[in-house]
Motif scaffolding. Structure first.
Motif, PDB file in Angstrom:
ATOM      1  N   VAL A 182      34.232  61.647  18.511  1.00 20.31           N
ATOM      2  CA  VAL A 182      33.719  62.367  19.666  1.00 20.31           C
ATOM      3  C   VAL A 182      33.420  61.356  20.763  1.00 20.31           C
ATOM      4  O   VAL A 182      32.631  60.426  20.543  1.00 20.31           O
ATOM      5  CB  VAL A 182      32.452  63.160  19.295  1.00 20.31           C
ATOM      6  CG1 VAL A 182      31.905  63.892  20.511  1.00 20.31           C
ATOM      7  CG2 VAL A 182      32.772  64.144  18.190  1.00 20.31           C
ATOM      8  N   PRO A 183      34.009  61.464  21.947  1.00 18.47           N
ATOM      9  CA  PRO A 183      33.875  60.397  22.941  1.00 18.47           C
ATOM     10  C   PRO A 183      32.536  60.368  23.637  1.00 18.47           C
ATOM     11  O   PRO A 183      32.142  59.341  24.143  1.00 18.47           O
ATOM     12  CB  PRO A 183      35.007  60.708  23.926  1.00 18.47           C
ATOM     13  CG  PRO A 183      35.212  62.176  23.800  1.00 18.47           C
ATOM     14  CD  PRO A 183      34.921  62.514  22.367  1.00 18.47           C
ATOM     15  N   TRP A 184      31.798  61.490  23.714  1.00 19.57           N
ATOM     16  CA  TRP A 184      30.529  61.453  24.430  1.00 19.57           C
ATOM     17  C   TRP A 184      29.388  61.065  23.486  1.00 19.57           C
ATOM     18  O   TRP A 184      29.413  61.328  22.292  1.00 19.57           O
ATOM     19  CB  TRP A 184      30.239  62.781  25.114  1.00 19.57           C
ATOM     20  CG  TRP A 184      30.289  63.979  24.229  1.00 19.57           C
ATOM     21  CD1 TRP A 184      29.325  64.408  23.367  1.00 19.57           C
ATOM     22  CD2 TRP A 184      31.348  64.911  24.124  1.00 19.57           C
ATOM     23  NE1 TRP A 184      29.713  65.546  22.734  1.00 19.57           N
ATOM     24  CE2 TRP A 184      30.957  65.892  23.186  1.00 19.57           C
ATOM     25  CE3 TRP A 184      32.587  65.040  24.745  1.00 19.57           C
ATOM     26  CZ2 TRP A 184      31.766  66.957  22.857  1.00 19.57           C
ATOM     27  CZ3 TRP A 184      33.394  66.096  24.413  1.00 19.57           C
ATOM     28  CH2 TRP A 184      32.985  67.043  23.485  1.00 19.57           C
ATOM     29  N   HIS A 185      28.372  60.452  24.074  1.00 22.60           N
ATOM     30  CA  HIS A 185      27.268  59.919  23.283  1.00 22.60           C
ATOM     31  C   HIS A 185      26.313  61.038  22.889  1.00 22.60           C
ATOM     32  O   HIS A 185      26.110  61.993  23.636  1.00 22.60           O
ATOM     33  CB  HIS A 185      26.536  58.837  24.078  1.00 22.60           C
ATOM     34  CG  HIS A 185      25.697  57.935  23.228  1.00 22.60           C
ATOM     35  ND1 HIS A 185      24.412  58.246  22.876  1.00 22.60           N
ATOM     36  CD2 HIS A 185      25.970  56.744  22.665  1.00 22.60           C
ATOM     37  CE1 HIS A 185      23.918  57.281  22.116  1.00 22.60           C
ATOM     38  NE2 HIS A 185      24.838  56.341  21.983  1.00 22.60           N
ATOM     39  N   PHE A 219      27.881  58.007  28.182  1.00 20.67           N
ATOM     40  CA  PHE A 219      27.264  56.773  27.749  1.00 20.67           C
ATOM     41  C   PHE A 219      25.792  57.020  27.417  1.00 20.67           C
ATOM     42  O   PHE A 219      25.175  57.970  27.902  1.00 20.67           O
ATOM     43  CB  PHE A 219      27.380  55.696  28.839  1.00 20.67           C
ATOM     44  CG  PHE A 219      28.794  55.348  29.178  1.00 20.67           C
ATOM     45  CD1 PHE A 219      29.440  54.290  28.567  1.00 20.67           C
ATOM     46  CD2 PHE A 219      29.491  56.090  30.123  1.00 20.67           C
ATOM     47  CE1 PHE A 219      30.742  53.974  28.883  1.00 20.67           C
ATOM     48  CE2 PHE A 219      30.785  55.786  30.448  1.00 20.67           C
ATOM     49  CZ  PHE A 219      31.417  54.725  29.816  1.00 20.67           C
ATOM     50  N   ASN A 220      25.267  56.131  26.606  1.00 17.68           N
ATOM     51  CA  ASN A 220      23.860  56.186  26.283  1.00 17.68           C
ATOM     52  C   ASN A 220      23.046  55.911  27.545  1.00 17.68           C
ATOM     53  O   ASN A 220      23.278  54.913  28.223  1.00 17.68           O
ATOM     54  CB  ASN A 220      23.537  55.147  25.208  1.00 17.68           C
ATOM     55  CG  ASN A 220      22.118  55.267  24.710  1.00 17.68           C
ATOM     56  OD1 ASN A 220      21.515  56.329  24.800  1.00 17.68           O
ATOM     57  ND2 ASN A 220      21.591  54.184  24.168  1.00 17.68           N
ATOM     58  N   MET A 262      26.390  67.580  29.800  1.00 17.48           N
ATOM     59  CA  MET A 262      27.661  66.879  29.663  1.00 17.48           C
ATOM     60  C   MET A 262      28.169  66.883  28.233  1.00 17.48           C
ATOM     61  O   MET A 262      29.019  66.078  27.880  1.00 17.48           O
ATOM     62  CB  MET A 262      27.513  65.433  30.150  1.00 17.48           C
ATOM     63  CG  MET A 262      27.075  65.313  31.597  1.00 17.48           C
ATOM     64  SD  MET A 262      27.143  63.621  32.210  1.00 17.48           S
ATOM     65  CE  MET A 262      25.984  62.821  31.110  1.00 17.48           C
ATOM     66  N   ARG A 263      27.681  67.778  27.406  1.00 19.00           N
ATOM     67  CA  ARG A 263      28.099  67.784  26.006  1.00 19.00           C
ATOM     68  C   ARG A 263      29.214  68.760  25.718  1.00 19.00           C
ATOM     69  O   ARG A 263      29.631  68.877  24.582  1.00 19.00           O
ATOM     70  CB  ARG A 263      26.889  68.109  25.115  1.00 19.00           C
ATOM     71  CG  ARG A 263      25.837  67.019  25.170  1.00 19.00           C
ATOM     72  CD  ARG A 263      24.664  67.296  24.277  1.00 19.00           C
ATOM     73  NE  ARG A 263      23.652  66.251  24.376  1.00 19.00           N
ATOM     74  CZ  ARG A 263      22.489  66.258  23.744  1.00 19.00           C
ATOM     75  NH1 ARG A 263      22.195  67.297  22.949  1.00 19.00           N
ATOM     76  NH2 ARG A 263      21.630  65.281  23.898  1.00 19.00           N
ATOM     77  N   ASN A 264      29.681  69.480  26.706  1.00 17.52           N
ATOM     78  CA  ASN A 264      30.807  70.392  26.524  1.00 17.52           C
ATOM     79  C   ASN A 264      32.019  69.936  27.324  1.00 17.52           C
ATOM     80  O   ASN A 264      32.815  70.742  27.775  1.00 17.52           O
ATOM     81  CB  ASN A 264      30.405  71.815  26.947  1.00 17.52           C
ATOM     82  CG  ASN A 264      29.337  72.391  26.040  1.00 17.52           C
ATOM     83  OD1 ASN A 264      29.340  72.143  24.839  1.00 17.52           O
ATOM     84  ND2 ASN A 264      28.423  73.151  26.615  1.00 17.52           N
ATOM     85  N   ARG A 301      23.204  57.573  32.971  1.00 12.32           N
ATOM     86  CA  ARG A 301      22.750  58.876  32.516  1.00 12.32           C
ATOM     87  C   ARG A 301      23.770  59.961  32.825  1.00 12.32           C
ATOM     88  O   ARG A 301      24.050  60.826  32.001  1.00 12.32           O
ATOM     89  CB  ARG A 301      21.407  59.214  33.150  1.00 12.32           C
ATOM     90  CG  ARG A 301      20.818  60.523  32.674  1.00 12.32           C
ATOM     91  CD  ARG A 301      19.397  60.668  33.145  1.00 12.32           C
ATOM     92  NE  ARG A 301      18.550  59.598  32.633  1.00 12.32           N
ATOM     93  CZ  ARG A 301      17.980  59.603  31.432  1.00 12.32           C
ATOM     94  NH1 ARG A 301      18.185  60.634  30.613  1.00 12.32           N
ATOM     95  NH2 ARG A 301      17.210  58.613  31.034  1.00 12.32           N
ATOM     96  N   PHE A 302      24.348  59.946  34.006  1.00 12.37           N
ATOM     97  CA  PHE A 302      25.333  60.957  34.398  1.00 12.37           C
ATOM     98  C   PHE A 302      26.720  60.361  34.571  1.00 12.37           C
ATOM     99  O   PHE A 302      27.562  60.951  35.225  1.00 12.37           O
ATOM    100  CB  PHE A 302      24.891  61.638  35.698  1.00 12.37           C
ATOM    101  CG  PHE A 302      23.606  62.395  35.579  1.00 12.37           C
ATOM    102  CD1 PHE A 302      23.588  63.652  35.002  1.00 12.37           C
ATOM    103  CD2 PHE A 302      22.420  61.845  36.017  1.00 12.37           C
ATOM    104  CE1 PHE A 302      22.404  64.356  34.879  1.00 12.37           C
ATOM    105  CE2 PHE A 302      21.230  62.540  35.904  1.00 12.37           C
ATOM    106  CZ  PHE A 302      21.219  63.803  35.331  1.00 12.37           C
TER     107      PHE A 302
END
Length: 408
Positions: free
Chosen positions: A79-82, A99-100, A89-91, A107-108
């Motif tokens: 899964v590429p998103w942190h 990024f973390n 931003m999780r969908n 953050r964005f």
């Protein structure tokens, strides 16, 4: 420096080739190992995931692995998103990564996942470095504001021409190019030539692309195939379309863009013209012998990218933009004053000129194309007349008789 020897069979699907090289220096040995390691895949068509894992096994002149790291296998299918990313931003599509939020800039921050891109230097004879102008012309005057600085980049030579269509070509790698919205395709020709082409969305590593079959099968276009507009069925998406015959691709070259071939009509078919729906929603007639590529340009999720910090913009060669109200009177019409309510803020006084908000609003609806151009007969419907049209209405076109009054 290199001496390539190729062995071809009767079937293009079983095309095998082997390479031998004699490097003359350690630096050219690294270049040779990179190029040969990517090209010398004897008798195997690798998938994207296999190539990511196996790319680290590049051999040098002694047959030993040179760059053994490659791409970690944890990036393949992960899964590429942190997990700590913002909930909004999780969908996102799997082609993007977050990024973390270790700092406010991350953050964005959203960017394309480049785990499958080519990890090494580009082909030396296809990369050129140009000096930055800093927004100045030949006399040293600033003609483009807010430009300067930035990292040094290599400009890759992209082949937009439709030549040697009968030669089979193999997609070796996805090449990231700086200051381009979409990636490039590193293509190897069967006659021993390397070239960069615009990447078509959906192509897999190891496929034979950018060629024309001997017999065109009507109604069955293949992704990444070169065809003339006359051989493309109606409703098909095409990209890198020629505007004039032999000119090379000019239309739909940005990330995720494409044109749509529309159903032809008798008066246009008699003149050898084909209607095309451009990305700007304009319907235009092009010659039937113009070349195009089946599919759309890759990296369609480029529109979701977020830089996150101003520092990334500075590294791209863009400087800060000062507000007009913060300037002095001689630098901008909105400058000067002591602040407060009496300050000439933007929009409080109707200014004239290119920077005025009234000028910008007027230009949104102003038709500024010259009525003297002879190409009006090839424009069936302008983009300004395509607003508020649904998908069905966009693809059903009729000739709009534009006059001189309609242009101004």
């Amino acid at each position: 420096i290199f001496s390539f020897r190729f062995l071809f069979f009767s079937s293009y699907d079983s095309l095998n080739y082997y390479c031998t090289f004699t490097p003359s220096s350690p630096s050219m040995s690294r270049v040779a190992a990179t190029v040969v390691g990517a090209a010398a895949r004897v008798g195997s068509t690798l998938t994207a995931a296999e190539t990511v894992v196996k790319r680290g096994a590049i051999m040098n002149s002694n047959g030993l692995p040179r760059y053994g790291q490659g791409v970690p296998t944890r990036y393949v299918g992960a899964v590429p998103w942190h997990r700590n990313a913002h909930p909004s931003m999780r969908n996102l599509p799997t082609t993007l990564r977050t990024f973390n939020p270790s700092c406010p800039g991350n953050r964005f921050r959203i960017q394309l996942n480049k785990a499958v891109c080519w990890k090494y230097r580009p082909i030396p004879w296809l990369a050129t470095g140009y000096a930055s102008t800093g927004g100045r012309n030949h006399s040293g005057r600033t003609t483009a504001r807010h430009r300067g600085g930035g990292n040094k980049i290599l400009t890759l030579t992209v082949n937009y021409q439709y030549k040697a269509a009968e030669i089979p070509k193999k997609l070796l790698a996805y090449q990231y190019a700086a200051r381009r919205s979409g990636w490039l395709a590193l293509v190897y020709y069967a006659n021993g030539i390397f070239a960069y082409h615009p990447l078509v969305d959906g192509l897999k590593l190891g496929e034979y692309v950018f060629s024309t079959p001997e017999t065109i099968i009507a109604g069955i276009p293949k992704l990444g195939e070169w065809r003339r507009l006359r051989d493309v069925p109606a409703g098909q998406m095409v990209c890198n379309v020629e505007f004039n015959q032999g000119q090379g691709g000019r239309l739909a070259r940005a990330a995720g863009t494409s044109c749509v071939v529309l159903a032809n009509k008798p008066f246009a078919e008699e003149k050898g013209l084909v209607p095309l729906l451009l990305p700007s929603k304009e319907v235009r007639l092009l010659h039937k012998d113009c070349w195009c590529t089946i599919g759309r340009i890759g990296c369609p999720d480029h529109m979701y990218e977020v830089l996150g910090t101003s520092g990334r913009k500075r590294r791209m060669g863009r400087r800060p933009r000062a507000r007009g109200t913060a300037m002095e009177p001689r630098s901008h019409p909105h400058g000067g004053g002591k602040g407060g309510d009496n300050k000439r803020a933007c929009g409080s006084i109707p200014h004239t000129g290119f920077w005025s908000i009234y000028w910008k609003e007027w230009n949104k609806f102003k038709k500024s194309r010259s009525w003297k151009k002879d190409s009006w007969k090839f424009i069936m419907r302008r983009s300004i007349d395509s607003k508020n049209l649904d998908k069905t209405q966009l693809q059903s076109w009729t000739k709009i008789p534009y006059t001189k009054q309609d242009v101004h």
